[in-house]
Design a protein around this motif. Structure first.
Motif, PDB file in Angstrom:
ATOM      1  N   LEU A  85      40.155  41.171  33.642  1.00 58.04           N
ATOM      2  CA  LEU A  85      39.262  40.890  32.525  1.00 58.04           C
ATOM      3  C   LEU A  85      38.146  41.936  32.470  1.00 58.04           C
ATOM      4  N   SER A  88      39.583  45.082  31.085  1.00 62.56           N
ATOM      5  CA  SER A  88      39.864  44.948  29.655  1.00 62.56           C
ATOM      6  C   SER A  88      38.589  44.972  28.829  1.00 62.56           C
ATOM      7  N   TRP A  89      37.590  44.244  29.254  1.00 63.42           N
ATOM      8  CA  TRP A  89      36.334  44.188  28.509  1.00 63.42           C
ATOM      9  C   TRP A  89      35.396  45.336  28.862  1.00 63.42           C
ATOM     10  N   VAL A 123      37.363  33.622  29.455  1.00 59.73           N
ATOM     11  CA  VAL A 123      38.409  34.365  28.738  1.00 59.73           C
ATOM     12  C   VAL A 123      38.513  33.859  27.302  1.00 59.73           C
ATOM     13  N   ASP A 126      36.788  35.627  24.254  1.00 58.87           N
ATOM     14  CA  ASP A 126      37.170  36.964  23.811  1.00 58.87           C
ATOM     15  C   ASP A 126      36.967  37.078  22.307  1.00 58.87           C
ATOM     16  N   GLN A 128      38.325  38.903  20.171  1.00 58.27           N
ATOM     17  CA  GLN A 128      39.571  39.052  19.407  1.00 58.27           C
ATOM     18  C   GLN A 128      40.506  37.861  19.624  1.00 58.27           C
ATOM     19  N   ARG A 130      42.064  36.861  22.270  1.00 57.42           N
ATOM     20  CA  ARG A 130      43.252  37.208  23.040  1.00 57.42           C
ATOM     21  C   ARG A 130      43.284  36.417  24.342  1.00 57.42           C
ATOM     22  N   SER A 131      44.471  36.135  24.798  1.00 54.78           N
ATOM     23  CA  SER A 131      44.619  35.584  26.146  1.00 54.78           C
ATOM     24  C   SER A 131      44.523  36.751  27.127  1.00 54.78           C
ATOM     25  N   LEU A 132      44.341  36.441  28.395  1.00 58.88           N
ATOM     26  CA  LEU A 132      44.309  37.496  29.403  1.00 58.88           C
ATOM     27  C   LEU A 132      45.635  38.249  29.406  1.00 58.88           C
ATOM     28  N   MET A 135      45.600  40.827  26.729  1.00 58.22           N
ATOM     29  CA  MET A 135      44.725  41.934  27.126  1.00 58.22           C
ATOM     30  C   MET A 135      45.452  42.867  28.083  1.00 58.22           C
ATOM     31  N   GLN A 138      48.040  44.909  26.336  1.00 58.80           N
ATOM     32  CA  GLN A 138      47.423  46.003  25.590  1.00 58.80           C
ATOM     33  C   GLN A 138      47.032  47.154  26.524  1.00 58.80           C
ATOM     34  N   LEU A 139      46.538  46.826  27.708  1.00 59.49           N
ATOM     35  CA  LEU A 139      46.232  47.868  28.694  1.00 59.49           C
ATOM     36  C   LEU A 139      47.511  48.582  29.137  1.00 59.49           C
TER      37      LEU A 139
END
Length: 167
Positions: A85, A88-89, A123, A126, A128, A130-132, A135, A138-139
């Motif tokens: 997290l 991602s953030w 979480v 978020d 957007q 999004r679930s973890l 995220m 996306q990474l």
């Protein structure tokens, strides 16, 4: 230029109620700091598939700062989820995350069920929605990430009919 960084947290001496402050340093500086303070190497978190062959102090998930307590698999998932997290953030672990980390490490052998519920709520904030898992996916689009699973956390949340923001 370093490709690994440590995040150190600290509190001013004597002000135990103050929120922790943070600073970042590269590996070389971190190792010097640990030597000066006579602190054992710290564990590193590396979600990438291709780990470097460099096994410097703290490069192993089993290394810890002086205590050899076994980390419960539930707690390992929770700490990994928090790290992902933060990546991602693009944040440092503040706003309750630092408290979850501290408590989880302090009671490493006992599953931190309250921690996963609290983390799940974080979480859920978020922007957007999004679930973890989303995220992390996306990474993964631009990085070769390890297969990160959160089966125990998901089972815990699903069995209790708690809205699952991890998946």
């Amino acid at each position: 230029m370093d490709d690994k960084y440590y995040t150190f947290s600290y509190k001013l001496r004597g002000d135990y109620k103050a929120s922790p402050q943070y600073f970042f340093v590269g590996t070389h500086c971190a190792n010097e700091f640990l030597d000066i303070t006579k602190h054992d190497p710290l564990p590193l978190f590396n979600p990438l598939v291709h780990e470097q062959e460099n096994h410097s102090p703290g490069n192993s998930p089993s290394s810890s700062s002086g205590d050899n307590k076994r980390l419960h698999p539930f707690n390992q998932e929770l700490l990994t989820a928090i790290n992902m997290l933060c990546i991602s953030w693009d944040i440092i672990p503040k706003s309750g995350l630092d408290k979850i980390i501290t408590f989880t490490r302090r009671r490493s052998e006992t599953p931190n069920y309250n921690g996963i519920e609290w983390f799940n709520q974080i979480v859920g904030k978020d922007r957007q929605r999004r679930s973890l898992r989303i995220m992390i996916d996306q990474l993964r689009e631009n990085n070769e990430l390890k297969d990160l699973r959160f089966d125990e956390s998901n089972n815990y949340l699903n069995e209790r009919d708690i809205v699952n923001n991890i998946n």
